[in-house]
Design a protein around this motif. Structure first.
Motif, PDB file in Angstrom:
ATOM      1  N   GLY A 109       0.810  -1.210   0.000  1.00 57.58           N
ATOM      2  CA  GLY A 109       0.000   0.000   0.000  1.00 57.58           C
ATOM      3  C   GLY A 109       0.845   1.262   0.000  1.00 57.58           C
ATOM      4  N   LEU A 110       2.022   1.159   0.571  1.00 57.00           N
ATOM      5  CA  LEU A 110       2.948   2.295   0.619  1.00 57.00           C
ATOM      6  C   LEU A 110       3.818   2.395  -0.634  1.00 57.00           C
ATOM      7  CD1 LEU A 110       4.007   1.975   4.371  1.00 57.00           C
ATOM      8  CD2 LEU A 110       2.678   3.846   3.358  1.00 57.00           C
ATOM      9  N   GLY A 111       3.527   1.529  -1.603  1.00 61.63           N
ATOM     10  CA  GLY A 111       4.283   1.579  -2.858  1.00 61.63           C
ATOM     11  C   GLY A 111       5.629   0.907  -2.782  1.00 61.63           C
ATOM     12  N   ARG A 112       5.759  -0.082  -1.872  1.00 59.01           N
ATOM     13  CA  ARG A 112       7.030  -0.786  -1.712  1.00 59.01           C
ATOM     14  C   ARG A 112       6.837  -2.298  -1.908  1.00 59.01           C
ATOM     15  NH1 ARG A 112       7.880   3.040   3.136  1.00 59.01           N
ATOM     16  NH2 ARG A 112       7.191   1.319   4.472  1.00 59.01           N
ATOM     17  N   PRO A 113       6.446  -2.723  -3.120  1.00 62.12           N
ATOM     18  CA  PRO A 113       6.221  -4.153  -3.348  1.00 62.12           C
ATOM     19  C   PRO A 113       7.466  -5.004  -3.144  1.00 62.12           C
ATOM     20  CG  PRO A 113       6.274  -2.964  -5.432  1.00 62.12           C
ATOM     21  CD  PRO A 113       6.234  -1.937  -4.354  1.00 62.12           C
ATOM     22  N   GLU A 114       8.636  -4.427  -3.399  1.00 61.39           N
ATOM     23  CA  GLU A 114       9.872  -5.190  -3.196  1.00 61.39           C
ATOM     24  C   GLU A 114      10.034  -5.575  -1.736  1.00 61.39           C
ATOM     25  OE1 GLU A 114       9.683  -2.196  -4.538  1.00 61.39           O
ATOM     26  OE2 GLU A 114      10.461  -2.265  -6.596  1.00 61.39           O
ATOM     27  N   LYS A 115       9.664  -4.664  -0.833  1.00 58.69           N
ATOM     28  CA  LYS A 115       9.735  -4.948   0.595  1.00 58.69           C
ATOM     29  C   LYS A 115       8.751  -6.052   0.960  1.00 58.69           C
ATOM     30  CE  LYS A 115      10.719  -4.390   4.950  1.00 58.69           C
ATOM     31  NZ  LYS A 115      11.985  -4.923   5.505  1.00 58.69           N
ATOM     32  N   ARG A 137       0.960 -15.740   0.533  1.00 57.53           N
ATOM     33  CA  ARG A 137       1.074 -16.044  -0.899  1.00 57.53           C
ATOM     34  C   ARG A 137       0.255 -15.053  -1.726  1.00 57.53           C
ATOM     35  NH1 ARG A 137       2.911 -20.518  -3.498  1.00 57.53           N
ATOM     36  NH2 ARG A 137       3.124 -21.642  -1.520  1.00 57.53           N
ATOM     37  N   LEU A 138      -0.933 -14.710  -1.235  1.00 53.90           N
ATOM     38  CA  LEU A 138      -1.776 -13.726  -1.921  1.00 53.90           C
ATOM     39  C   LEU A 138      -1.098 -12.359  -1.971  1.00 53.90           C
ATOM     40  CD1 LEU A 138      -5.230 -14.709  -0.399  1.00 53.90           C
ATOM     41  CD2 LEU A 138      -4.617 -14.861  -2.810  1.00 53.90           C
ATOM     42  N   VAL A 139      -0.482 -11.979  -0.867  1.00 57.08           N
ATOM     43  CA  VAL A 139       0.212 -10.688  -0.817  1.00 57.08           C
ATOM     44  C   VAL A 139       1.402 -10.690  -1.772  1.00 57.08           C
ATOM     45  CG1 VAL A 139       1.553  -9.125   0.643  1.00 57.08           C
ATOM     46  CG2 VAL A 139      -0.528 -10.177   1.541  1.00 57.08           C
ATOM     47  N   ALA A 140       2.162 -11.787  -1.775  1.00 56.19           N
ATOM     48  CA  ALA A 140       3.326 -11.872  -2.656  1.00 56.19           C
ATOM     49  C   ALA A 140       2.909 -11.800  -4.128  1.00 56.19           C
ATOM     50  CB  ALA A 140       4.086 -13.173  -2.392  1.00 56.19           C
ATOM     51  N   ALA A 141       1.815 -12.476  -4.466  1.00 60.99           N
ATOM     52  CA  ALA A 141       1.319 -12.419  -5.847  1.00 60.99           C
ATOM     53  C   ALA A 141       0.886 -11.002  -6.199  1.00 60.99           C
ATOM     54  CB  ALA A 141       0.159 -13.385  -6.029  1.00 60.99           C
ATOM     55  N   GLY A 142       0.247 -10.334  -5.254  1.00 62.58           N
ATOM     56  CA  GLY A 142      -0.147  -8.946  -5.484  1.00 62.58           C
ATOM     57  C   GLY A 142       1.055  -8.049  -5.702  1.00 62.58           C
ATOM     58  N   ALA A 143       2.116  -8.303  -4.949  1.00 66.00           N
ATOM     59  CA  ALA A 143       3.343  -7.513  -5.117  1.00 66.00           C
ATOM     60  C   ALA A 143       3.950  -7.742  -6.500  1.00 66.00           C
ATOM     61  CB  ALA A 143       4.344  -7.883  -4.026  1.00 66.00           C
ATOM     62  N   ARG A 144       3.908  -8.982  -6.963  1.00 66.06           N
ATOM     63  CA  ARG A 144       4.415  -9.274  -8.315  1.00 66.06           C
ATOM     64  C   ARG A 144       3.609  -8.503  -9.360  1.00 66.06           C
ATOM     65  NH1 ARG A 144       9.520 -11.260  -8.310  1.00 66.06           N
ATOM     66  NH2 ARG A 144       9.708 -13.095  -6.967  1.00 66.06           N
ATOM     67  N   ARG A 145       2.299  -8.467  -9.166  1.00 62.75           N
ATOM     68  CA  ARG A 145       1.464  -7.726 -10.110  1.00 62.75           C
ATOM     69  C   ARG A 145       1.747  -6.234 -10.032  1.00 62.75           C
ATOM     70  NH1 ARG A 145      -4.653  -9.763 -10.759  1.00 62.75           N
ATOM     71  NH2 ARG A 145      -4.444  -8.123 -12.343  1.00 62.75           N
ATOM     72  N   ASP A 146       2.000  -5.737  -8.831  1.00 62.46           N
ATOM     73  CA  ASP A 146       2.356  -4.320  -8.689  1.00 62.46           C
ATOM     74  C   ASP A 146       3.574  -3.982  -9.536  1.00 62.46           C
ATOM     75  OD1 ASP A 146       0.306  -4.060  -6.845  1.00 62.46           O
ATOM     76  OD2 ASP A 146       1.624  -4.160  -5.090  1.00 62.46           O
TER      77      ASP A 146
END
Length: 261
Positions: A109-115, A137-146
């Motif tokens: 949400g803070l724009g830090r998908p790598e973190k 796993r859902l969060v990690a997949a969302g970060a990949r999409r980000d």
């Protein structure tokens, strides 16, 4: 903020009630009532829930359950920096890793998908229960999409939990996320299959999988006309009885199929 008369504070979870025993009785009751209001409003009125969470936080900031509730209220209002700070405070107090996935989602949400991805690979993940691991796993997949990595997001969601035929509390959301990622990657046929599977497992309506499936099938949901509109359309027709009846039936329909081509 006023507390409804039907709220006693006894509605809270017994573990939270035990935490509040460290407070003077009257104060504990006030905090409990505000926590009840947070839980009651967080889905339908997140701003209201946030207001009650701030009162509870002001009254008992050293109680982990209060910091956690404040975190979720802030999260529901997309105040991700504030939510992350509260979750970190709660984790320091309890030593639990339970909040790890939602903390990672705050990083998204803070724009830090790598973190968030770094957190998905941390040792804490192995300490989570099955539900927590699926959430991670859902969060990690969302970060990949980000990050625009659609194929990696799809692979991230492929897991024994996704392939399992048993229905768990997380099954619908996991299938939905997989279907959505497939659709974003242009794999509409596979996406339709998984939206259908999400519908099958979505017993409490936690997703809009049925709407997404209908859209893929070319079904559009529209509002039904009220009686006056139906009557006006009927009178506008020729006096032929059969034609008028057909118009009423058409006007009262709530689903219409459109040609995608």
């Amino acid at each position: 903020m006023p507390i409804p008369e039907d709220v006693t504070g006894d509605e809270i979870d017994k573990d939270v009630r035990q935490e509040l025993q460290s407070l003077p009785k009257t104060l504990a009751e006030d905090v409990a009532k505000n926590l009840v209001m947070v839980a009651r409003l967080i889905d339908e009125d997140p701003e209201g829930a946030y207001g009650y969470s701030r009162i509870a936080l002001r009254l008992a900031s050293r109680v982990a359950a209060v910091r956690e509730a404040a975190g979720f209220a802030a999260y529901a209002n997309q105040k991700y920096g504030e939510a992350l700070a509260e979750f970190r405070a709660a984790r320091r107090m309890t030593g639990s890793v339970e909040l790890w996935p939602v903390m990672a989602d705050c990083e998204r949400g803070l724009g830090r998908p790598e973190k968030a991805l770094d957190m998905a690979g941390a040792p804490e993940v192995h300490k989570l229960d099955k539900a927590g691991q699926v959430e991670m796993r859902l969060v990690a997949a969302g970060a990949r999409r980000d990050m625009g990595q659609l194929d990696a997001a799809i692979v991230t969601l492929q897991s024994p939990e996704l392939a399992s035929s048993s229905v768990q509390p997380w099954t619908a959301r996991l299938r939905y996320a997989y279907a959505d990622a497939l659709l974003a990657a242009g794999r509409s046929g596979e996406a339709r299959e998984w939206f259908a599977k999400a519908v099958e497992s979505d017993r409490d309506g936690s997703t809009d999988a049925s709407d997404r499936l209908a859209a893929l099938d070319g079904v559009e949901f529209v509002d039904a006309l009220d009686e006056s509109e139906v009557e006006d359309q009927v009178h506008a027709q020729e006096p032929d009885q059969d034609q008028g009846q057909g118009q009423v039936e058409d006007a009262g329909a709530v689903v219409e199929r459109r040609d995608e081509d």
